[in-house]
Write a protein that holds these residues in place. Structure first.
Motif, PDB file in Angstrom:
ATOM      1  N   ASP A 159      57.355   2.510 -10.880  1.00  0.00           N
ATOM      2  CA  ASP A 159      57.619   2.862 -12.271  1.00  0.00           C
ATOM      3  C   ASP A 159      59.118   2.809 -12.571  1.00  0.00           C
ATOM      4  O   ASP A 159      59.537   2.284 -13.609  1.00  0.00           O
ATOM      5  N   VAL A 160      59.911   3.374 -11.671  1.00  0.00           N
ATOM      6  CA  VAL A 160      61.358   3.378 -11.873  1.00  0.00           C
ATOM      7  C   VAL A 160      61.901   1.950 -11.846  1.00  0.00           C
ATOM      8  O   VAL A 160      62.768   1.577 -12.629  1.00  0.00           O
ATOM      9  N   CYS A 161      61.344   1.131 -10.954  1.00  0.00           N
ATOM     10  CA  CYS A 161      61.736  -0.280 -10.895  1.00  0.00           C
ATOM     11  C   CYS A 161      61.403  -0.966 -12.212  1.00  0.00           C
ATOM     12  O   CYS A 161      62.220  -1.729 -12.749  1.00  0.00           O
ATOM     13  N   ASP A 162      60.227  -0.687 -12.756  1.00  0.00           N
ATOM     14  CA  ASP A 162      59.838  -1.235 -14.061  1.00  0.00           C
ATOM     15  C   ASP A 162      60.802  -0.782 -15.154  1.00  0.00           C
ATOM     16  O   ASP A 162      61.202  -1.573 -16.013  1.00  0.00           O
ATOM     17  N   ARG A 163      61.156   0.475 -15.099  1.00  0.00           N
ATOM     18  CA  ARG A 163      62.030   1.044 -16.124  1.00  0.00           C
ATOM     19  C   ARG A 163      63.442   0.458 -16.068  1.00  0.00           C
ATOM     20  O   ARG A 163      64.073   0.240 -17.094  1.00  0.00           O
ATOM     21  N   GLU A 164      63.916   0.186 -14.863  1.00  0.00           N
ATOM     22  CA  GLU A 164      65.304  -0.220 -14.674  1.00  0.00           C
ATOM     23  C   GLU A 164      65.527  -1.726 -14.619  1.00  0.00           C
ATOM     24  O   GLU A 164      66.659  -2.190 -14.748  1.00  0.00           O
ATOM     25  N   ALA A 165      64.429  -2.516 -14.444  1.00  0.00           N
ATOM     26  CA  ALA A 165      64.643  -3.951 -14.198  1.00  0.00           C
ATOM     27  C   ALA A 165      63.654  -4.866 -14.885  1.00  0.00           C
ATOM     28  O   ALA A 165      63.559  -6.043 -14.550  1.00  0.00           O
ATOM     29  N   PHE A 186      61.795 -11.448 -21.031  1.00  0.00           N
ATOM     30  CA  PHE A 186      61.062 -12.705 -20.949  1.00  0.00           C
ATOM     31  C   PHE A 186      59.786 -12.591 -20.118  1.00  0.00           C
ATOM     32  O   PHE A 186      59.054 -13.567 -19.984  1.00  0.00           O
ATOM     33  N   ASP A 187      59.540 -11.415 -19.569  1.00  0.00           N
ATOM     34  CA  ASP A 187      58.405 -11.215 -18.663  1.00  0.00           C
ATOM     35  C   ASP A 187      57.220 -10.616 -19.411  1.00  0.00           C
ATOM     36  O   ASP A 187      57.199  -9.416 -19.700  1.00  0.00           O
ATOM     37  N   PHE A 228      57.920   0.720 -20.740  1.00  0.00           N
ATOM     38  CA  PHE A 228      59.374   0.842 -20.751  1.00  0.00           C
ATOM     39  C   PHE A 228      59.999  -0.323 -21.521  1.00  0.00           C
ATOM     40  O   PHE A 228      59.486  -1.441 -21.474  1.00  0.00           O
ATOM     41  N   PRO A 229      61.115  -0.085 -22.205  1.00  0.00           N
ATOM     42  CA  PRO A 229      61.800  -1.186 -22.890  1.00  0.00           C
ATOM     43  C   PRO A 229      62.410  -2.149 -21.883  1.00  0.00           C
ATOM     44  O   PRO A 229      62.743  -1.765 -20.756  1.00  0.00           O
ATOM     45  N   ALA A 230      62.555  -3.396 -22.293  1.00  0.00           N
ATOM     46  CA  ALA A 230      63.159  -4.400 -21.413  1.00  0.00           C
ATOM     47  C   ALA A 230      64.638  -4.078 -21.187  1.00  0.00           C
ATOM     48  O   ALA A 230      65.280  -3.436 -22.012  1.00  0.00           O
ATOM     49  N   VAL A 231      65.145  -4.553 -20.059  1.00  0.00           N
ATOM     50  CA  VAL A 231      66.538  -4.309 -19.690  1.00  0.00           C
ATOM     51  C   VAL A 231      67.260  -5.645 -19.581  1.00  0.00           C
ATOM     52  O   VAL A 231      66.851  -6.515 -18.798  1.00  0.00           O
ATOM     53  N   ALA A 232      68.307  -5.829 -20.370  1.00  0.00           N
ATOM     54  CA  ALA A 232      69.106  -7.050 -20.283  1.00  0.00           C
ATOM     55  C   ALA A 232      69.811  -7.099 -18.933  1.00  0.00           C
ATOM     56  O   ALA A 232      70.108  -6.054 -18.341  1.00  0.00           O
TER      57      ALA A 232
END
Length: 286
Positions: free
Chosen positions: A42-48, A52-53, A60-64
């Motif tokens: 979950d944290v990986c999803d949130r942070e990375a 485009f995926d 979680f919002p996308a991370v540039a």
């Protein structure tokens, strides 16, 4: 009576303060407790997660890329990867490793994510193998990724069919894939589609449709499309001749720093009746 009343008030106040203190402690502890509930994946999803995926965790919002916090993202994604959390985690770990400058490890794990069917990983890995000269594998990976709905892969297939990279040149298929990417919001795909129709080399020339896609790309801010649409408006090619509209779109392109658009704007601004000879197709931006 007054003393008892005062004493009673103090007791009530003490109880009230105790309750407030407990609530404050609970309020402080609650975010930590909620954070603790998140798994490493979950944290990986949130942070990375990438915008485009299409397979990312939409909770979680996308991370540039520039906003990835390497410390927390790398720790979480490594842990999730070690827990075998799936292809999305593999892709996200590869993304963080690339941001951290660990290119070799990033490419290896990106290859794993591609092998395990992650669409965005496939199209990113396709770029790497294409740079190494394996255009056939590049094409095959983009086919799989595009079939899974990845827009970047759809655009890349358009390029492959237009230029004969990993496959035979096919103008109709190039247009089909560019159009798919264009309808999903890709301004460069719309521009490239318009150029194919404008040139008439890979398919029959269709200036009206070319003008339509130049306009679509221009409306999305593509400066090259603005210039080519301006030329079509100036000369009435595929679209009604409209000098004021041509001048306006040249102005927009010039404001974005395009020197040729600035020259055209200056020429057309001499007077409303000023006209230039039609420029050959070869002078257009490709």
């Amino acid at each position: 009576m007054e003393n008892r009343s005062a004493s009673g008030t103090r007791i009530i106040n003490a109880v009230f303060l105790a309750v407030v203190s407990l609530l404050a402690v609970a309020a402080i502890a609650l975010p930590s407790a909620r954070a603790a509930e998140l798994s490493a994946a979950d944290v990986c999803d949130r942070e990375a997660g990438s915008i485009f995926d299409l397979q990312r965790n939409m909770v979680f919002p996308a991370v540039a890329t520039e906003d990835i916090k390497i410390g927390v993202a790398l720790s979480a994604c490594r842990e999730a990867y070690n827990q075998k959390s799936g292809a999305r985690t593999e892709f996200q770990l590869a993304r963080v490793l690339d941001k951290a400058g660990q290119k070799i490890q990033s490419q290896r794990i990106l290859g794993e994510a591609a092998e395990h069917g992650h669409a965005l990983a496939m199209t990113n890995y396709a770029v790497l193998v294409g740079e190494e000269g394996d255009t056939a594998t590049e094409f095959a990976l983009n086919q799989k990724a595009a079939a899974a709905g990845n827009i970047l892969a759809a655009y890349n297939l358009g390029v492959s069919y237009r230029d004969g990279m990993g496959t035979s040149v096919n103008g109709e298929l190039a247009i089909a894939w560019f159009e798919r990417a264009s309808l999903a919001g890709d301004d460069v795909a719309a521009f490239n589609l318009a150029v194919i129709l404008d040139e008439g080399k890979l398919v029959a020339e269709d200036n009206a449709k070319a003008a339509k896609f130049y306009r679509l790309a221009a409306d999305r801010g593509n400066v090259d499309a603005m210039v080519n649409l301006g030329l079509m408006l100036e000369n009435g090619e595929g679209i009604n001749k409209d000098i004021p509209a041509a001048r306006e779109i040249f102005r927009k392109a010039a404001n974005e720093g395009d020197a040729f658009a600035g020259q055209k704007l200056a020429a057309l601004s001499v007077s409303d009746g000023f006209e230039t000879a039609m420029l050959p197709k070869a002078s257009r931006i490709k």
